[in-house]
Design an enzyme around this catalytic site. Structure first.
Site, PDB file in Angstrom:
ATOM      1  CB  SER A  89       5.775   3.343   0.686  1.00  0.00           C
ATOM      2  OG  SER A  89       5.198   2.717  -0.428  1.00  0.00           O
ATOM      3  NE  ARG A  90      10.507   0.954   5.134  1.00  0.00           N
ATOM      4  CZ  ARG A  90      10.318  -0.285   4.676  1.00  0.00           C
ATOM      5  NH1 ARG A  90      10.589  -0.577   3.419  1.00  0.00           N
ATOM      6  NH2 ARG A  90       9.855  -1.228   5.480  1.00  0.00           N
ATOM      7  CD  GLN A 134       9.882  -7.989  -2.666  1.00  0.00           C
ATOM      8  OE1 GLN A 134       9.723  -8.009  -1.460  1.00  0.00           O
ATOM      9  NE2 GLN A 134       9.263  -7.121  -3.439  1.00  0.00           N
ATOM     10  CD  GLN A 179       7.280  -7.871   3.659  1.00  0.00           C
ATOM     11  OE1 GLN A 179       6.461  -8.630   3.154  1.00  0.00           O
ATOM     12  NE2 GLN A 179       7.921  -6.963   2.946  1.00  0.00           N
ATOM     13  N   GLY A 209       0.797  -1.227   0.000  1.00  0.00           N
ATOM     14  CA  GLY A 209       0.000   0.000   0.000  1.00  0.00           C
ATOM     15  C   GLY A 209       0.823   1.266   0.000  1.00  0.00           C
ATOM     16  CG  HIS A 216       3.192   0.690  -5.450  1.00  0.00           C
ATOM     17  ND1 HIS A 216       3.409   1.693  -4.540  1.00  0.00           N
ATOM     18  CD2 HIS A 216       3.725  -0.433  -4.910  1.00  0.00           C
ATOM     19  CE1 HIS A 216       4.042   1.206  -3.478  1.00  0.00           C
ATOM     20  NE2 HIS A 216       4.249  -0.077  -3.688  1.00  0.00           N
TER      21      HIS A 216
END
Ligand code: PAF
Length: 282
Positions: free
Chosen positions: A186-187, A153, A61, A31, A37
């Protein structure tokens, strides 16, 4: 667009998709959607009949001292963005739905997770692999979309679906950057004005590495030294890792022959940011 919190209800909705042989894409997210995204959603939209976006801030995680509690959340804004970008289904399960009492099964991985983020975030990829296995099983998607910013990832997920014969195509989309080259994340909202400026040391260091590689430099240590020197100019920056690795195995490379992933993780104040670029890979 339909929104589901309940796994069984989502699966009921998906039965006709399977019967009709529709291609289904999954864009797994936590989100607080940004243009990175949205680029995944757009790619998924253009290549599939149906697009599912999942939003789940996966506690498994996050390490004990990490930002699970303060991770940014805005479901209203996210669902509007999903709707505007042609998403068919938004799946946002609760923690209880995903990990009911007595949950005891995990997907873990050796080797490829020992370096980079796997080394500094113990248990992180076990959480990622477990939640993605669940999301792949729940949605039975044909394709899943991931951003290259999380390079390890991407490699881990590809390895997992290969190792466990999970029938899904993993599609990797390029990093999306701000105008001044900071990778979208997002961070980034955690950064104050000074930190936001300081955060440019990541892309500057990568640019130095890229220039050195383009000029034929073969020795990782020399490139790492130049990158570290650049980052250390920035008082608010604290290096977690600066690494040149094989892009498939994530193992350190001393000498660069053809393919290389240049990856770094740097704390800017309390915020840990990652970035990378690939050389020699298609
Ligand atoms: O990249 C992320 O946002 C997460 O790691 C993912 C893939 C959604 C799994 O929780």
């Amino acid at each position: 667009m339909k929104i589901f919190k309940d796994i069984k209800e989502l699966q009921k909705e998906l039965v006709p998709y399977e019967k009709q042989g529709l291609s289904v894409a999954l864009v797994p997210t936590m989100g607080y959607l940004h243009e990175g995204h949205l680029s995944l959603i757009k790619a998924a939209r253009s290549e599939n009949d149906k697009v599912i976006v999942s939003i789940f801030v996966n506690p498994m995680q996050f390490g004990a001292n990490e930002d699970l509690d303060k991770y940014p959340r805005d479901l209203k804004r996210d669902s509007k963005l999903c709707e505007e970008n042609g998403v068919d289904i938004l799946f946002c399960p609760t923690v209880e739905q995903m990990y009911p009492q007595n949950f005891s099964s995990y997907v873990d991985m050796d080797n490829i997770t020992n370096n980079l983020c796997g080394a500094s975030r113990q248990g992180h990829f076990r959480g990622v692999c477990t939640v993605l296995t669940k999301l792949f099983n729940i949605t039975k998607a044909n394709k899943a979309y991931f951003g290259q910013k999380d390079a390890q990832q991407c490699a881990v997920v590809k390895q997992m679906v290969r190792d466990l014969n999970i029938n899904i195509d993993i599609i990797i989309c390029p990093i999306v950057r701000e105008d001044d080259n900071l990778a979208k994340s997002s961070r980034n909202v955690y950064l104050n004005d000074d930190e936001r400026k300081a955060a440019l040391c990541l892309s500057k260091a990568l640019f130095i590495a890229k220039t050195m590689l383009d000029n034929g430099e073969k020795y990782s240590q020399k490139i790492k030294d130049a990158m570290i020197k650049e980052i250390q100019k920035e008082k608010l920056a604290r290096i977690d890792y600066v690494s040149l690795v094989n892009p498939h195995t994530m193992q350190d490379l001393d000498e660069i022959k053809d393919e290389v992933l240049v990856a770094l993780a740097v704390f800017i104040g309390k915020t840990r940011l990652i970035d990378n670029f690939l050389k020699g890979c298609i």
